[in-house]
Design an enzyme around this catalytic site. Structure first.
Site, short mmCIF file in Angstrom:
data_model
loop_
_atom_site.label_atom_id
_atom_site.label_comp_id
_atom_site.label_asym_id
_atom_site.label_seq_id
_atom_site.Cartn_x
_atom_site.Cartn_y
_atom_site.Cartn_z
CB ALA A 113 -74.10 -74.50 -94.89
CE LYS A 155 -69.04 -76.76 -94.67
NZ LYS A 155 -69.51 -75.41 -94.96
CB SER A 205 -65.98 -82.67 -99.41
OG SER A 205 -64.78 -82.29 -98.81
#
Length: 172
Positions: free
Chosen positions: A13, A15, A87
């Site tokens: 994505a 991150k 997470s």
């Protein structure tokens, strides 16, 4: 000022890319910043991360809670923590919001087709070939954040520079 910027999203994505760029900008502004990356943290917590049968929800949740506690320890020392980690567990998001100083949650929402196209670690390709399982967002259920402070919807026209500036505006 203690704070934790928790950047989450599925594999690929962006991150780590966003976390690195934000960390560089914060440091350039004179902030004391520690950046944590989920991939590197798995190496640090290797015995837990790599133990047999620990790639399912329970093992990943335990690791995510370790990350959250580490962020708490660092932030309590007056530092800014920028963490890039999947997470995607409701329990973690709730614990973070209740326990981390200056908690700011960023969710990078990117369509699976785009994640499969990017696939920097070959995870989606290996999953499709049946080589791996327990992939977050595919055969491992995730909890999208219910109360993210900033949800970034995928837009190929938005540059990293633009995203960094927007995030810095949000946290200052």
């Amino acid at each position: 000022m203690s704070r934790v910027v928790w950047i989450t999203g599925l594999s690929g994505a962006g991150k780590s890319t966003l976390a690195t760029a934000v960390t560089e900008r914060l440091r350039a502004q004179g902030d004391a910043v520690v950046m944590l990356d989920g991939d590197q943290l798995r190496e640090v917590f290797g015995a837990v991360a790599n133990s047999a049968g620990n790639h399912g929800r329970e093992g990943r949740l335990a690791l995510a809670m370790q990350y959250a506690h580490l962020c708490q320890v660092i932030a309590r020392q007056g530092l800014t923590v920028v963490i890039a980690t999947i997470s995607l567990f409701r329990e973690v998001h709730e614990w973070n919001r209740a326990n981390l100083p200056g908690y700011f949650e960023v969710y990078l929402r990117v369509p699976l087709d785009e994640l499969r196209r990017r696939d920097p670690k070959g995870i989606y390709k290996r999953f499709a070939a049946g080589e791996i399982s327990n992939v977050a967002g595919l055969d491992l259920a995730i909890d999208e954040p219910l109360a993210a402070d900033w949800v970034v919807e995928f837009d190929p026209a938005r540059s990293l520079t633009c995203l960094v500036a927007e995030l810095l505006d949000q946290i200052h």
